[in-house]
Scaffold this motif. Structure first.
Motif, PDB file in Angstrom:
ATOM      1  N   LEU A  57       0.802  -1.231   0.000  1.00 16.54           N
ATOM      2  CA  LEU A  57       0.000   0.000   0.000  1.00 16.54           C
ATOM      3  C   LEU A  57       0.843   1.294   0.000  1.00 16.54           C
ATOM      4  O   LEU A  57       0.592   2.200  -0.814  1.00 16.54           O
ATOM      5  CB  LEU A  57      -0.965  -0.038   1.177  1.00 16.54           C
ATOM      6  N   PRO A  58       1.839   1.439   0.861  1.00 20.37           N
ATOM      7  CA  PRO A  58       2.636   2.684   0.828  1.00 20.37           C
ATOM      8  C   PRO A  58       3.340   2.902  -0.512  1.00 20.37           C
ATOM      9  O   PRO A  58       3.525   4.042  -0.942  1.00 20.37           O
ATOM     10  CB  PRO A  58       3.664   2.471   1.953  1.00 20.37           C
ATOM     11  N   LEU A  59       3.704   1.789  -1.172  1.00 16.01           N
ATOM     12  CA  LEU A  59       4.360   1.925  -2.478  1.00 16.01           C
ATOM     13  C   LEU A  59       3.347   2.344  -3.547  1.00 16.01           C
ATOM     14  O   LEU A  59       3.662   3.120  -4.445  1.00 16.01           O
ATOM     15  CB  LEU A  59       5.031   0.601  -2.871  1.00 16.01           C
ATOM     16  N   TRP A  60       2.127   1.826  -3.432  1.00 18.55           N
ATOM     17  CA  TRP A  60       1.065   2.277  -4.344  1.00 18.55           C
ATOM     18  C   TRP A  60       0.874   3.783  -4.215  1.00 18.55           C
ATOM     19  O   TRP A  60       0.715   4.485  -5.212  1.00 18.55           O
ATOM     20  CB  TRP A  60      -0.261   1.598  -4.025  1.00 18.55           C
ATOM     21  N   LEU A  61       0.866   4.246  -2.974  1.00 17.78           N
ATOM     22  CA  LEU A  61       0.660   5.680  -2.746  1.00 17.78           C
ATOM     23  C   LEU A  61       1.813   6.497  -3.341  1.00 17.78           C
ATOM     24  O   LEU A  61       1.639   7.666  -3.682  1.00 17.78           O
ATOM     25  CB  LEU A  61       0.531   5.972  -1.251  1.00 17.78           C
ATOM     26  N   GLN A  62       2.978   5.877  -3.457  1.00 20.20           N
ATOM     27  CA  GLN A  62       4.119   6.577  -4.066  1.00 20.20           C
ATOM     28  C   GLN A  62       4.104   6.471  -5.587  1.00 20.20           C
ATOM     29  O   GLN A  62       4.986   6.997  -6.255  1.00 20.20           O
ATOM     30  CB  GLN A  62       5.430   5.991  -3.535  1.00 20.20           C
ATOM     31  N   GLY A  63       3.129   5.763  -6.121  1.00 25.58           N
ATOM     32  CA  GLY A  63       3.012   5.669  -7.576  1.00 25.58           C
ATOM     33  C   GLY A  63       3.658   4.427  -8.157  1.00 25.58           C
ATOM     34  O   GLY A  63       3.708   4.275  -9.377  1.00 25.58           O
ATOM     35  N   LEU A  64       4.143   3.542  -7.324  1.00 28.42           N
ATOM     36  CA  LEU A  64       4.749   2.315  -7.833  1.00 28.42           C
ATOM     37  C   LEU A  64       3.664   1.252  -8.014  1.00 28.42           C
ATOM     38  O   LEU A  64       2.696   1.213  -7.259  1.00 28.42           O
ATOM     39  CB  LEU A  64       5.816   1.811  -6.866  1.00 28.42           C
ATOM     40  N   HIS A  65       3.845   0.412  -9.003  1.00 29.40           N
ATOM     41  CA  HIS A  65       2.863  -0.650  -9.206  1.00 29.40           C
ATOM     42  C   HIS A  65       3.539  -1.849  -9.853  1.00 29.40           C
ATOM     43  O   HIS A  65       4.712  -1.801 -10.209  1.00 29.40           O
ATOM     44  CB  HIS A  65       1.693  -0.159 -10.063  1.00 29.40           C
TER      45      HIS A  65
ATOM     46  N   ARG B 146      -3.335   6.703  -9.329  1.00 26.54           N
ATOM     47  CA  ARG B 146      -4.644   6.729  -8.683  1.00 26.54           C
ATOM     48  C   ARG B 146      -5.405   5.432  -8.948  1.00 26.54           C
ATOM     49  O   ARG B 146      -6.089   4.918  -8.086  1.00 26.54           O
ATOM     50  CB  ARG B 146      -5.443   7.917  -9.184  1.00 26.54           C
ATOM     51  N   LEU B 147      -5.276   4.911 -10.190  1.00 20.56           N
ATOM     52  CA  LEU B 147      -6.008   3.691 -10.519  1.00 20.56           C
ATOM     53  C   LEU B 147      -5.516   2.516  -9.681  1.00 20.56           C
ATOM     54  O   LEU B 147      -6.272   1.604  -9.387  1.00 20.56           O
ATOM     55  CB  LEU B 147      -5.848   3.371 -12.007  1.00 20.56           C
ATOM     56  N   ARG B 148      -4.247   2.555  -9.312  1.00 19.88           N
ATOM     57  CA  ARG B 148      -3.679   1.463  -8.510  1.00 19.88           C
ATOM     58  C   ARG B 148      -4.390   1.345  -7.163  1.00 19.88           C
ATOM     59  O   ARG B 148      -4.372   0.290  -6.545  1.00 19.88           O
ATOM     60  CB  ARG B 148      -2.174   1.740  -8.297  1.00 19.88           C
ATOM     61  N   LEU B 149      -5.008   2.451  -6.752  1.00 23.14           N
ATOM     62  CA  LEU B 149      -5.709   2.445  -5.462  1.00 23.14           C
ATOM     63  C   LEU B 149      -7.134   1.898  -5.572  1.00 23.14           C
ATOM     64  O   LEU B 149      -7.843   1.836  -4.579  1.00 23.14           O
ATOM     65  CB  LEU B 149      -5.755   3.861  -4.892  1.00 23.14           C
TER      66      LEU B 149
END
Lengths: 217, 551
Positions: A102-110, B3-6
């Motif tokens: 989750l914290p990495l998602w918030l940083q834009g990583l996927h 944003r979509l990743r969320l």
């Protein structure tokens, strides 16, 4: 480096924190103990940038909180802070690996950029094989280990733990505290453990007592 | 992409609260489907009506129409002799009934002057069947049915048919069809003199189609001709008839559309209610996400997206269901849903992408509007405050808006006195809207009052729910939260001990259990705010006094 100088906070005219000063360097892991209501959580909220002080100065790695607007404070928390709470806050509709990522998602990583570090941290806390599990399938101790992995996955500069063993039995609590201390030292972050338990505080390098007259060693 | 990743973080929670999501979804489906169905049925009926009118009007530049009983046929002679008029075609239009063994069917019967008709409205010319007399179109007992009418009545050329208009019932022989009539228009034509004679309309006409001389402007001719006509007989351009048909059916269309709008509004309110409850329940989760670094704006956007997803799904399914309803309604009730405005028509449903898109958009809008306030509230709350145990108590105070509610009910009464505007009961619609809104605003006070009247006995969960209902105010959407959750840390939610002793103070007398009181007091003290002196002093019905004070 975390710099706290002359910090104060009042609620409804009552002074909860007064003239708190503290300097912490990378790799330092301290515990703040004190009775209920003395202002431990308030101090933690101020250090996290979730609340604004009435006086004093707060800075992390030279960035003074007072000069940061809300968006900048949000970015600071996202990039440099990690949190472990008493209530775990593991999202029930995400898998264990997704929770850690989750914290990495918030940083834009996927994709792999988020999944790989999450998996590595889960391995490190002994939950590598439970990555695809759902939170409801985990015990309390396991959930708190997920929370620790999540707090460290993005390599924060400052880790804040608020009563992380409050919902655990003593045996699981001891394991979680040992793991937390070990991981904080390993990543070289500043660690602040807030607790009212002397046993929990003993796992830190240094113990500070928060009383109505201030922070004392 | 970030944003979509969320998406799993937020949209996953919709699946977690399936029932509330489904209620909101179905309410929006219902609203959109009703609106879409009414619109589709009416569009189909008007389109068919307009097509029929154009066929009937043919090349006529003007039409002379009169009251329901028709007008004197001398007017035909008067107009045919005018210099502005090149051709005049008299018509007598009747709605006739036919029934044999099955249900009664209606048919539009046109009495025509075949020679005049050939010059003005040739598409309506009857064609005798190969077995019929060549002059059958002038015969008194011959009638010509369009293909749609033959199919609907199960008759073909050569058969006899009994038709009734008013009290007059006559038997005719089907002599052929009307090749130019629209495929699905139930129409019958016969000689005008025969219609007048058979159905007691001697000397009466219902319409005259006029073809003007070359170069004559319809507007000019209309003014000149109108001046010589008696009162009640009007000259119109053919397009005005379609407009009249639209106006005729406007009342039922507007009423049904208002009904659909209320259903859609209900859907939006249910989305609001579900989202408001969800936001209360996920308050700590949002605070945690904000602590992790989720921007306020992103949280707001995603909570709107949750509502938008419900609205979009409801809109799409509603449009599909609306078309299905429209298809069923057209098949069973006809284009006027049984109101009788378009009898004789067999409209066919057509998919209209633009109108469908508008209705999907309305569903989307209802979802977003319903989610707006809860999303704004969730985004503006302080994470530090929301992370405190029992913080949700701050959301549940108050008694709603009783004054505003009473004001709206009074407005509702006053609106009933507003006269119709342009034939539409706008005051009535306003009264319904105010009645709904006022009732919703008064609900918290009403529910609290009723809860206080409930006897303090029965199972503990029921008493807890009643006490919760009586003690907590708040918005109507949230009234159920406290009662359902039993907030205050009774067992399951160990992190949710309430922050204040006030609610427990109000709960205690209702619970009436001596052993429960100290336990409640203890919980309140251990989880209460540390900076305030807390005092609990209550007398249980059993007479056990207790008092604890902590600084």
């Amino acid at each position: 480096m975390l710099e706290i100088e002359g910090l104060s906070r009042r609620f409804n005219g009552r002074c909860v924190l007064h003239d708190i000063s503290l300097h912490l360097h990378a790799g330092e892991y301290i515990a703040i103990v004190g009775e209920s209501g003395v202002g431990k959580s308030t101090l933690l909220n101020l250090i996290a940038g979730l609340d604004r002080p009435d006086g004093g100065r707060l800075a992390l790695d030279g960035a003074a909180y007072a000069q940061l607007d809300e968006d900048a404070l949000t970015r600071l928390r996202r990039d440099k802070l990690g949190f472990v709470f008493q209530a775990f806050h593991v999202l029930p509709h995400l898998s264990v690996r997704q929770n850690v990522a989750l914290p990495l998602w918030l940083q834009g990583l996927h994709g792999a950029a988020a999944d790989l570090p999450a998996q590595q941290l889960l391995e490190a806390v002994g939950l590598g094989e439970r990555a695809a599990s759902w939170p409801r399938e985990l015990s309390g101790g396991e959930l708190q280990r997920v929370a620790i992995a999540r707090a460290l996955v993005h390599k924060p500069r400052l880790l804040l733990a608020d009563e992380p063993t409050g919902n655990l039995d003593p045996a699981n609590g001891a394991k979680v505290l040992a793991l937390l201390a070990e991981r904080v030292r390993q990543v070289g972050a500043i660690g602040i453990l807030v607790t009212h338990s002397p046993a929990a505080a003993a796992t830190a390098d240094r113990v500070l007592h928060l009383t109505s007259s201030g922070l004392q060693a | 992409m970030t944003r979509l990743r969320l998406a799993p973080v937020f949209l996953g929670s919709l699946a977690r609260r399936r029932l509330a999501t489904l209620f909101s979804f179905f309410a929006i489906v219902l609203g959109v489907a009703l609106g879409m169905a009414v619109q589709a049925v009416h569009e189909a009926a008007l389109r068919e009506f307009d097509r029929g009118l154009r066929a009937l009007a043919g090349e006529a530049d003007l039409q002379v129409v009169g009251p329901r009983g028709g007008f004197d046929e001398k007017i035909y002679a008067l107009l045919a002799g005018r210099p502005e008029v090149a051709e005049a075609s008299p018509l007598l239009e009747l709605e006739v009934r036919w029934s044999e063994s099955g249900p009664e069917e209606t048919l539009q019967l046109l009495g025509i002057d075949i020679f005049a008709l050939a010059r003005v409205t040739p598409v309506l010319l009857p064609k005798p069947a190969s077995t019929a007399d060549r002059l059958a179109s002038l015969a008194e007992e011959s009638i010509f049915l369009s293909r749609a009418a033959q199919t609907a009545l199960g008759r073909q050329p050569g058969d006899d048919i009994d038709l009734q208009a008013g009290t007059q019932r006559r038997r005719f022989k089907i002599a052929g069809d009307i090749p130019g009539a629209a495929d699905n228009r139930r129409l019958a034509v016969m000689d005008i003199a025969a219609v007048q004679a058979h159905f007691g309309k001697l000397g009466r006409l219902s319409r005259i189609d006029l073809k003007l001389v070359e170069g004559m402007a319809p507007g000019t001719a209309r003014s000149a001709l109108q001046a010589i006509l008696p009162a009640g007989v009007l000259i119109e351009v053919p397009a005005a008839s379609a407009e009249q048909a639209g106006n005729l059916s406007r009342a039922y269309r507007v009423n049904l559309t208002m009904l659909a709008a209320i259903a859609l509004l209900t859907g939006g309110f249910l989305v609001f209610s579900a989202q408001a409850l969800s936001v209360v329940r996920r308050r700590t989760e949002f605070a945690f996400l904000r602590a992790l670094g989720l921007a306020r704006r992103t949280l707001f956007t995603w909570l709107l997206a949750e509502g938008a997803l419900i609205g979009l799904a409801g809109g799409v399914v509603g449009v599909i269901l609306g078309h299905a309803l429209a298809w069923g309604a057209l098949a069973l009730l006809g284009g006027d849903l049984g109101a009788g405005y378009f009898s004789g028509l067999q409209p066919s449903l057509q998919f209209q992408p633009l109108v469908s898109a508008v209705y999907v958009g309305l569903g989307l809008l209802a979802g977003i509007a319903g989610a707006w306030l809860p999303a704004r509230e969730a985004a503006t709350v302080s994470p530090a405050q929301a992370l405190k145990a029992g913080d949700e108590t701050t959301l549940l105070g108050g008694r709603g808006h009783p004054l505003l509610g009473c004001g709206l009910l009074a407005t509702s009464l006053a609106a009933c006195a507003i006269p119709p505007l342009d034939g539409l009961p706008l005051g009535g619609y306003l009264a319904v809207a105010c009645l709904l809104a006022g009732s919703v605003l008064l609900l918290p006070l009403l529910a609290a009052g009723i809860a206080r009247l409930l006897p303090a006995r029965g199972p503990v969960p029921a008493r807890l729910a009643a006490a919760r209902l009586g003690a907590a105010g708040g918005s109507p959407a949230r009234r159920g939260t406290g009662a359902c959750r039993g907030r205050g840390g009774w067992g399951a939610d160990q992190c949710r001990a309430s922050g204040g002793d006030g609610d427990y103070g109000r709960l205690l007398p209702r619970l009436g259990r001596p052993m429960a009181a100290p336990a409640i007091a203890g919980r309140s003290l251990s989880a209460g705010r540390p900076d305030t002196k807390q005092r609990v002093s209550r007398r249980s019905p059993a007479g056990a006094n207790f008092e604890r004070t902590r600084r």
